[in-house]
Motif scaffolding. Structure first.
Motif, mmCIF file in Angstrom:
data_model
loop_
_atom_site.group_PDB
_atom_site.id
_atom_site.type_symbol
_atom_site.label_atom_id
_atom_site.label_comp_id
_atom_site.label_asym_id
_atom_site.label_seq_id
_atom_site.Cartn_x
_atom_site.Cartn_y
_atom_site.Cartn_z
ATOM 1 N N LEU A 96 -8.281 -6.522 12.757
ATOM 2 C CA LEU A 96 -7.655 -4.727 13.529
ATOM 3 C C LEU A 96 -6.878 -4.624 12.415
ATOM 4 O O LEU A 96 -6.613 -3.007 12.019
ATOM 5 C CB LEU A 96 -6.690 -5.305 14.621
ATOM 6 C CG LEU A 96 -8.039 -5.113 15.643
ATOM 7 C CD1 LEU A 96 -6.793 -5.432 17.026
ATOM 8 C CD2 LEU A 96 -9.152 -3.630 15.778
ATOM 9 N N ILE A 97 -6.239 -5.326 11.574
ATOM 10 C CA ILE A 97 -5.006 -5.189 10.737
ATOM 11 C C ILE A 97 -6.379 -4.817 9.156
ATOM 12 O O ILE A 97 -5.780 -3.445 9.121
ATOM 13 C CB ILE A 97 -4.725 -6.137 9.911
ATOM 14 C CG1 ILE A 97 -3.445 -6.877 11.209
ATOM 15 C CG2 ILE A 97 -3.871 -6.041 8.629
ATOM 16 C CD1 ILE A 97 -2.660 -8.178 10.487
ATOM 17 N N VAL A 98 -7.049 -5.229 8.608
ATOM 18 C CA VAL A 98 -8.080 -4.731 8.124
ATOM 19 C C VAL A 98 -8.780 -3.454 8.342
ATOM 20 O O VAL A 98 -8.949 -2.515 7.646
ATOM 21 C CB VAL A 98 -9.362 -5.753 7.679
ATOM 22 C CG1 VAL A 98 -10.159 -5.199 7.077
ATOM 23 C CG2 VAL A 98 -8.786 -6.971 6.876
ATOM 24 N N GLU A 125 -9.029 2.675 7.707
ATOM 25 C CA GLU A 125 -8.745 3.790 8.022
ATOM 26 C C GLU A 125 -7.548 4.478 6.692
ATOM 27 O O GLU A 125 -7.999 5.698 6.486
ATOM 28 C CB GLU A 125 -8.511 4.158 9.025
ATOM 29 C CG GLU A 125 -9.702 3.345 10.174
ATOM 30 C CD GLU A 125 -9.256 3.851 11.827
ATOM 31 O OE1 GLU A 125 -8.255 3.392 11.921
ATOM 32 O OE2 GLU A 125 -10.166 2.823 12.400
ATOM 33 N N ILE A 126 -6.222 4.173 6.923
ATOM 34 C CA ILE A 126 -4.757 4.947 6.407
ATOM 35 C C ILE A 126 -5.471 4.779 5.279
ATOM 36 O O ILE A 126 -5.395 6.312 4.104
ATOM 37 C CB ILE A 126 -4.160 4.012 6.666
ATOM 38 C CG1 ILE A 126 -3.006 3.892 7.736
ATOM 39 C CG2 ILE A 126 -2.817 4.595 5.760
ATOM 40 C CD1 ILE A 126 -2.098 2.986 8.306
ATOM 41 N N GLU A 143 1.749 3.385 17.205
ATOM 42 C CA GLU A 143 0.462 3.251 17.305
ATOM 43 C C GLU A 143 0.127 2.286 16.560
ATOM 44 O O GLU A 143 -1.279 0.796 17.102
ATOM 45 C CB GLU A 143 -0.232 4.795 17.273
ATOM 46 C CG GLU A 143 -1.456 4.450 18.157
ATOM 47 C CD GLU A 143 -2.216 5.724 18.600
ATOM 48 O OE1 GLU A 143 -3.479 5.533 18.316
ATOM 49 O OE2 GLU A 143 -1.161 7.053 18.927
ATOM 50 N N GLN A 144 -0.338 2.066 15.135
ATOM 51 C CA GLN A 144 -0.749 1.268 14.588
ATOM 52 C C GLN A 144 -0.523 -0.253 14.931
ATOM 53 O O GLN A 144 -0.927 -0.402 14.534
ATOM 54 C CB GLN A 144 -0.393 2.203 12.820
ATOM 55 C CG GLN A 144 -1.504 2.826 12.601
ATOM 56 C CD GLN A 144 -1.124 3.963 11.656
ATOM 57 O OE1 GLN A 144 0.135 3.805 11.495
ATOM 58 N NE2 GLN A 144 -2.183 4.790 11.022
ATOM 59 N N PHE A 178 1.181 -1.155 -0.201
ATOM 60 C CA PHE A 178 -0.113 0.280 -0.568
ATOM 61 C C PHE A 178 1.006 1.383 -0.167
ATOM 62 O O PHE A 178 0.316 1.973 0.185
ATOM 63 C CB PHE A 178 -0.875 -0.018 1.156
ATOM 64 C CG PHE A 178 -1.604 -0.870 0.819
ATOM 65 C CD1 PHE A 178 -3.213 -1.063 0.359
ATOM 66 C CD2 PHE A 178 -1.392 -1.820 1.735
ATOM 67 C CE1 PHE A 178 -4.346 -1.948 0.389
ATOM 68 C CE2 PHE A 178 -2.445 -3.477 1.310
ATOM 69 C CZ PHE A 178 -4.071 -2.649 0.563
ATOM 70 N N ASP A 179 2.149 1.137 -0.461
ATOM 71 C CA ASP A 179 3.054 2.390 0.164
ATOM 72 C C ASP A 179 2.891 3.286 0.754
ATOM 73 O O ASP A 179 2.236 4.073 0.517
ATOM 74 C CB ASP A 179 2.910 3.038 -1.405
ATOM 75 C CG ASP A 179 4.211 4.222 -1.482
ATOM 76 O OD1 ASP A 179 5.465 3.800 -1.000
ATOM 77 O OD2 ASP A 179 4.094 4.865 -2.392
ATOM 78 N N ILE A 180 2.721 2.524 2.697
ATOM 79 C CA ILE A 180 2.435 3.012 3.539
ATOM 80 C C ILE A 180 3.692 3.506 4.355
ATOM 81 O O ILE A 180 4.187 2.350 3.742
ATOM 82 C CB ILE A 180 1.306 3.483 3.782
ATOM 83 C CG1 ILE A 180 1.371 1.608 4.449
ATOM 84 C CG2 ILE A 180 -0.158 4.014 3.233
ATOM 85 C CD1 ILE A 180 0.340 1.247 5.384
ATOM 86 N N GLN A 181 3.495 3.630 5.744
ATOM 87 C CA GLN A 181 4.968 3.393 6.320
ATOM 88 C C GLN A 181 3.337 3.855 7.638
ATOM 89 O O GLN A 181 2.797 4.893 8.333
ATOM 90 C CB GLN A 181 5.843 5.060 7.294
ATOM 91 C CG GLN A 181 6.970 4.650 7.667
ATOM 92 C CD GLN A 181 7.715 3.708 7.517
ATOM 93 O OE1 GLN A 181 8.260 3.184 6.752
ATOM 94 N NE2 GLN A 181 7.427 2.446 8.594
#
Length: 76
Positions: free
Chosen positions: A65-67, A72-73, A55-56, A48-51
């Motif tokens: 919870l991962i989904v 959300e992100i 907390e996450q 997803f090209d995120i960092q």
């Protein structure tokens, strides 16, 4: 989003995609140990090209919870 994330988890764990459900967790999937959990996190970040922040990471304890976190992100 849910199917994409669950398939990614299955791929990282090396199990059939139909064995991973929203209820899956390290307690219910034998192949899901702490090392594989970190591999899931890294795969999500790459896919997803995120960092993800600390907390996450602490929140993402199971498939549901991962989904939820990814929705959300990515969808915000």
């Amino acid at each position: 989003m849910q199917t994409r994330v669950l398939n990614l988890i299955a791929n990282v764990l090396g199990v059939a995609p139909d064995t991973i459900t929203i209820e899956s967790s390290p307690d219910t999937v034998e192949a899901w140990d702490s090392l594989k959990h970190m591999n899931i996190i890294m795969a999500l970040e790459q896919e997803f090209d995120i960092q993800l922040d600390e907390e996450q990471l602490a929140y993402m304890e199971n498939a549901e919870l991962i989904v939820e976190t990814m929705k959300e992100i990515v969808c915000s």
